[in-house]
Design an enzyme around this catalytic site. Structure first.
Site, short mmCIF file in Angstrom:
data_model
loop_
_atom_site.label_atom_id
_atom_site.label_comp_id
_atom_site.label_asym_id
_atom_site.label_seq_id
_atom_site.Cartn_x
_atom_site.Cartn_y
_atom_site.Cartn_z
N ARG A 1 4.00 3.93 -0.27
CA ARG A 1 5.08 3.40 -1.09
C ARG A 1 4.86 1.91 -1.29
O ARG A 1 4.48 1.19 -0.38
CB ARG A 1 6.44 3.65 -0.44
N GLU B 1 8.29 -0.20 -9.94
CA GLU B 1 7.64 0.84 -10.74
C GLU B 1 8.55 1.28 -11.89
O GLU B 1 9.73 1.56 -11.66
CB GLU B 1 7.29 2.05 -9.86
N HIS C 1 1.19 5.60 -9.99
CA HIS C 1 1.83 6.50 -9.03
C HIS C 1 1.51 7.96 -9.41
O HIS C 1 2.39 8.78 -9.66
CB HIS C 1 3.35 6.28 -8.99
#
Length: 322
Positions: free
Chosen positions: A237, A266, A285
């Site tokens: 993360r 993000e 991601h």
């Protein structure tokens, strides 16, 4: 009368039809996230929510008097306020296991891409700069027989360690809150304290989840301890890393490069300095993003939801509810 389920992630029609055999489904079906105001409005009449990005917090719970089950299409669930969920006596699920191999594949892609400068050299060729044989300024770094240090040894870490040991004959060490001696024996890897791992590894892979304890776990002091030839890989993360410290470490050549699938913000800001660095490979991601794996995750999330609404124990309750 059927219970109502809101699905805010894009799902194949086959899974929506599977759900509709048991429940009434309202389907968002758009690639962008459902606006928070609309979610709170629709939450009033739902018994179940299948999501992957929405914040499941006190405000949403208060707006959802009928809510029974929240099903996350992800192995991580840092979008869950776990205490609020527990206090409301809701069921909360996620989708572990089905994505482990796929994520491990992607991680090795990042390791190889950063060390062998694949994305940089791809642009070198496409921009017409390849006029003669490469000199040492464009050489990469070997992966095989180097040392991989893994911070966070869960299921995905084990899959990566197996690839490293058997495929690339790497030395593998790990740091984790709890030792896993069976894994050490099975994979011929060893446990090391964090500082020793940072100081001696050629590749450092971060796989820890985001919690209050792990926020900015990796900061300037950690980058100072790494080898100048080390590559830092983050597939956990983004906020576990102090991104400003990472930028500075790269600018000061404290480490050789980085491979990032996650960021503090993000989608990341287009002006993020990391996006301008040739020795940084950046991905959106995407670790679990293959068609096969994402569909398996969505089937898993749908199954968890129906199990919970029927009063059964879902296959993948989050650990805090087990």
């Amino acid at each position: 009368m059927k219970k109502r389920v809101l699905v805010t992630e894009q799902f194949p029609s086959s899974i929506i039809q599977f759900l509709e055999q048991e429940v009434e489904v309202e389907y968002w079906g758009k690639p962008d996230q459902m606006p928070r105001e609309l979610l709170l409005k629709k939450a009033v009449n739902i018994h179940g929510l299948i999501t992957g990005k929405d914040q499941i917090d006190q405000a949403l719970i208060e707006a959802s008097p009928k809510l029974e089950v929240v099903s996350n299409v992800s192995v991580g669930y840092d979008n869950f306020d776990v205490e609020a969920i527990k206090n409301a006596k809701l069921l909360a699920t996620h989708t572990p296991y089905v994505l482990d191999e796929t994520v491990a594949d992607l991680i090795f892609g990042l390791i190889i891409a950063t060390s062998r400068r694949i994305t940089e050299l791809d642009q070198y060729v496409k921009q017409g700069k390849w006029k003669f044989s490469l000199d040492k300024t464009l050489f990469g770094t070997d992966v095989h027989h180097k040392k991989l240090g893994i911070i966070g040894m869960g299921r995905i870490g084990e899959k990566v360690a197996r690839r490293a040991r058997l495929g690339f004959e790497m030395e593998v060490a790990y740091f984790n809150r709890h030792r896993k001696q069976n894994v050490e024996k099975d994979l011929n890897i060893r446990y090391e304290e964090m500082d020793a791992l940072l100081e001696s590894s050629d590749f450092i892979l971060l796989l820890t989840p985001l919690t209050k304890e792990t926020y900015h776990l990796i900061g300037a002091d950690c980058f100072h301890k790494m080898k100048k030839t080390a590559f830092f890989i983050n597939a956990g993360r983004g906020p576990v890393v102090d991104e400003k410290a990472l930028v500075e470490a790269l600018r000061q050549n404290e480490i050789a490069g980085a491979g990032l699938d996650v960021f503090e913000q993000e989608p990341t800001d287009p002006n993020n300095p990391l996006l301008q660095m040739k020795n940084v490979v950046t991905l959106p991601h995407t670790a679990s993003a293959t068609m096969e794996t994402r569909n398996q995750m969505k089937w898993f999330a749908a199954k968890n939801m129906l199990q919970g609404l029927k009063g059964e124990k879902p296959d993948a309750l989050i650990k805090e509810l087990q």
